[in-house]
Design a protein around this motif. Structure first.
Motif, PDB file in Angstrom:
ATOM      1  N   THR A 145     -32.983  39.012  13.271  1.00  0.00           N
ATOM      2  CA  THR A 145     -34.029  39.794  14.007  1.00  0.00           C
ATOM      3  C   THR A 145     -33.924  41.224  14.137  1.00  0.00           C
ATOM      4  N   ARG A 146     -32.518  41.663  14.583  1.00  0.00           N
ATOM      5  CA  ARG A 146     -32.096  42.991  14.815  1.00  0.00           C
ATOM      6  C   ARG A 146     -32.232  43.831  13.642  1.00  0.00           C
ATOM      7  N   ASP A 147     -32.029  43.244  12.469  1.00  0.00           N
ATOM      8  CA  ASP A 147     -32.110  44.019  11.079  1.00  0.00           C
ATOM      9  C   ASP A 147     -33.668  44.006  11.039  1.00  0.00           C
ATOM     10  N   LEU A 148     -34.463  43.198  11.189  1.00  0.00           N
ATOM     11  CA  LEU A 148     -35.928  43.212  11.016  1.00  0.00           C
ATOM     12  C   LEU A 148     -36.481  44.102  11.815  1.00  0.00           C
ATOM     13  N   TYR A 149     -36.113  44.210  13.344  1.00  0.00           N
ATOM     14  CA  TYR A 149     -36.597  45.240  14.125  1.00  0.00           C
ATOM     15  C   TYR A 149     -36.423  46.651  13.565  1.00  0.00           C
ATOM     16  N   ASP A 150     -34.836  46.841  13.204  1.00  0.00           N
ATOM     17  CA  ASP A 150     -34.610  48.121  12.786  1.00  0.00           C
ATOM     18  C   ASP A 150     -35.590  48.542  11.893  1.00  0.00           C
ATOM     19  N   ALA A 151     -35.659  47.861  10.605  1.00  0.00           N
ATOM     20  CA  ALA A 151     -36.597  48.186   9.519  1.00  0.00           C
ATOM     21  C   ALA A 151     -37.917  48.401  10.140  1.00  0.00           C
ATOM     22  N   ARG A 152     -38.442  47.700  10.807  1.00  0.00           N
ATOM     23  CA  ARG A 152     -39.852  48.189  11.512  1.00  0.00           C
ATOM     24  C   ARG A 152     -39.898  49.575  12.133  1.00  0.00           C
ATOM     25  N   ASP A 153     -38.940  49.736  12.740  1.00  0.00           N
ATOM     26  CA  ASP A 153     -38.756  50.988  13.325  1.00  0.00           C
ATOM     27  C   ASP A 153     -38.637  52.151  12.670  1.00  0.00           C
ATOM     28  N   ARG A 154     -37.906  51.928  11.450  1.00  0.00           N
ATOM     29  CA  ARG A 154     -37.821  53.221  10.199  1.00  0.00           C
ATOM     30  C   ARG A 154     -39.082  53.507   9.593  1.00  0.00           C
ATOM     31  N   MET A 155     -39.941  52.382   9.580  1.00  0.00           N
ATOM     32  CA  MET A 155     -41.392  52.513   8.765  1.00  0.00           C
ATOM     33  C   MET A 155     -42.382  52.715   9.838  1.00  0.00           C
ATOM     34  N   ASN A 156     -42.075  52.858  11.256  1.00  0.00           N
ATOM     35  CA  ASN A 156     -43.080  53.109  12.306  1.00  0.00           C
ATOM     36  C   ASN A 156     -44.069  52.043  12.351  1.00  0.00           C
ATOM     37  N   GLY A 157     -43.564  50.603  12.146  1.00  0.00           N
ATOM     38  CA  GLY A 157     -44.396  49.631  12.134  1.00  0.00           C
ATOM     39  C   GLY A 157     -45.120  49.374  13.494  1.00  0.00           C
ATOM     40  N   LYS A 158     -45.947  48.873  13.400  1.00  0.00           N
ATOM     41  CA  LYS A 158     -47.067  48.449  14.638  1.00  0.00           C
ATOM     42  C   LYS A 158     -46.630  47.209  15.424  1.00  0.00           C
ATOM     43  N   VAL A 159     -45.652  47.390  16.183  1.00  0.00           N
ATOM     44  CA  VAL A 159     -45.191  46.138  16.760  1.00  0.00           C
ATOM     45  C   VAL A 159     -45.439  46.143  18.288  1.00  0.00           C
ATOM     46  N   ILE A 160     -46.401  45.401  19.023  1.00  0.00           N
ATOM     47  CA  ILE A 160     -46.604  45.534  20.237  1.00  0.00           C
ATOM     48  C   ILE A 160     -46.120  44.564  21.042  1.00  0.00           C
ATOM     49  N   HIS A 161     -45.259  44.724  22.199  1.00  0.00           N
ATOM     50  CA  HIS A 161     -44.567  43.789  22.922  1.00  0.00           C
ATOM     51  C   HIS A 161     -45.415  43.613  24.190  1.00  0.00           C
ATOM     52  N   GLU A 162     -45.136  42.522  25.081  1.00  0.00           N
ATOM     53  CA  GLU A 162     -45.544  42.275  26.069  1.00  0.00           C
ATOM     54  C   GLU A 162     -47.175  42.326  26.254  1.00  0.00           C
ATOM     55  N   ALA A 163     -47.670  41.647  25.072  1.00  0.00           N
ATOM     56  CA  ALA A 163     -49.188  41.231  24.777  1.00  0.00           C
ATOM     57  C   ALA A 163     -49.312  39.918  25.341  1.00  0.00           C
ATOM     58  N   ASP A 164     -49.929  39.958  26.642  1.00  0.00           N
ATOM     59  CA  ASP A 164     -50.212  38.638  27.059  1.00  0.00           C
ATOM     60  C   ASP A 164     -51.720  38.183  26.987  1.00  0.00           C
ATOM     61  N   ASP A 165     -51.610  36.894  27.027  1.00  0.00           N
ATOM     62  CA  ASP A 165     -53.145  36.291  26.980  1.00  0.00           C
ATOM     63  C   ASP A 165     -53.671  36.525  25.467  1.00  0.00           C
ATOM     64  N   VAL A 166     -52.878  36.375  24.466  1.00  0.00           N
ATOM     65  CA  VAL A 166     -53.223  36.511  23.072  1.00  0.00           C
ATOM     66  C   VAL A 166     -54.511  35.666  22.792  1.00  0.00           C
ATOM     67  N   ALA A 167     -55.332  35.997  22.077  1.00  0.00           N
ATOM     68  CA  ALA A 167     -56.248  34.902  21.991  1.00  0.00           C
ATOM     69  C   ALA A 167     -56.969  35.167  20.424  1.00  0.00           C
TER      70      ALA A 167
END
Length: 390
Positions: free
Chosen positions: A106-128
């Motif tokens: 998971t850490r390696d994947l996060y680092d890769a998403r960071d390098r590519m400026n991937g769109k990862v949104i944390h603390e997204a509540d009440d997803v529907a």
């Protein structure tokens, strides 16, 4: 916000798919309920099939895995005070597994998403998810006290067993298959040298045990316990004593013990949801299936889902070919059920079932004896353990 694909769930499945799609120019947004620190704090298994390892390399995330991961060519089975080794490399036709913690994946994947400026949104509540039967689905969520909407073309539900994605499939459509086992695994993580260079699966009259590892200085051990037990029932000393009791004497003698870094009890369950597609929603990983950890199928089966989805989406966007999307559920489920069979087989062969009759106990002993005496049986185990073809 508009995107081509909205992925719900920021574990390794969602992150891996996000990374692979991004590399192919397919725009995607990933929504995760928890913080990044929370996701990285999860302690999970780490036996990776050779196919999973290839997928990590294709995603540009395999360098540290290849450098630090432990390549295992076999596993040990402990029984009746002795050890027998199954040569995975020999009996699978040349394949192995890599022991590399899911947290590190998971850490390696996060680092890769960071390098590519991937769109990862944390603390997204009440997803529907909404309008799954239309060609314009969308996802809503709350963050920071404000409501947000993601308009997309497809939604991937990789949000785990308790997530919202599977629950969005109507009850009349969803079919569920489940077996709950009458025991759990008490797991301990310790900063100690592993007792064995390869995993030991132990069958004992007191119950199952597993000797695993995260590195050469970090060990992970498990023992089977009743579902009525709690972590508070087990001091570190009591855990180590019972683990030693379930291992051959020479293995127990060289076991290094120490304070537990993490200690938890996980119940065991087998579960499959069908279908894995509903309209523009596709399920992946724990959102669609749960495995007992005995055969190390959970993360690896999630990876096979991602493999099928990734190639189906590439065919759709690059070739205007929807055969992969249309056949995803059937293809993914065929492999999922084979993995279910293998994890069920490993679990029933090695654990002590409190309600077993003497007849069933003898059959269990005979099953293990047959495995250890037959090259054909060893080949069947090895090819499943290192991973069936995608």
């Amino acid at each position: 916000m508009k995107t081509q694909i909205c992925i719900i769930g920021g574990g390794p499945s969602g992150l891996l798919l996000s990374q692979l799609l991004h590399l192919k120019g397919i725009d995607n947004v990933l929504l995760e309920k928890h913080t990044r620190d929370y996701v990285l704090a999860r302690i999970r298994a780490g036996v990776l099939e050779h196919g999973f390892a290839r997928l990590m390399r294709e995603a540009g995330c395999g360098e540290r895995m290849d450098r630090e991961g432990e390549v295992h060519d076999g596993v040990f089975i402990s029984h009746d005070g002795r050890l027998d080794r199954i040569d995975l490399h020999k009996y699978s036709g040349g394949s192995s597994v890599i022991v590399y913690g899911q947290t590190e994946v998971t850490r390696d994947l996060y680092d890769a998403r960071d390098r590519m400026n991937g769109k990862v949104i944390h603390e997204a509540d009440d997803v529907a998810p909404h309008d799954l039967g239309s060609d314009k689905p969308y996802v809503t969520y709350n963050k920071g006290g404000a409501s947000h909407r993601v308009d997309c073309e497809y939604i991937i539900g990789a949000d785990g067993f308790h997530g919202v994605s599977r629950k969005s499939i109507p009850a009349g459509v969803l079919r569920e298959y489940e077996r709950v086992y009458p025991f759990g695994w008490l797991g301990v993580l310790s900063q100690t040298k592993p007792v064995s260079p390869e995993l030991i699966y132990a069958k004992h009259k007191n119950g199952f045990a597993l000797c695993s590892l995260r590195s050469q200085v970090l060990s992970r051990y498990y023992i089977q316990v009743p579902l009525t037990d709690t972590v508070e029932n087990w001091s570190d000393d009591a855990f180590w004593a019972e683990l030693k009791n379930r291992l051959p004497a020479d293995v127990a003698a060289r076991l290094q013990t120490g304070p537990s870094i993490e200690k938890s009890i996980a119940p065991l369950r087998s579960y499959v949801a069908e279908p894995m597609r509903y309209g523009r929603l596709f399920l992946a990983g724990d959102a669609a299936h749960i495995f007992p950890p005995t055969g190390a199928r959970g993360l690896n089966s999630a990876a096979s889902d991602i493999y099928y989805l990734y190639h189906a989406m590439v065919d759709h966007y690059h070739k205007r070919d929807d055969a992969g999307l249309d056949g995803y559920s059937e293809k993914a489920l065929a492999r999922v059920w084979k993995a279910q069979r293998f994890s069920w087989w490993m679990t029933t062969m090695l654990h002590r079932f409190p309600d077993n009759s003497p007849y069933e106990d003898r059959l269990q002993d005979t099953e293990l004896a047959y495995l250890l005496s037959s090259d054909a049986a060893k080949s069947a185990m090895a090819e499943n353990y290192v991973g069936l073809p995608f």
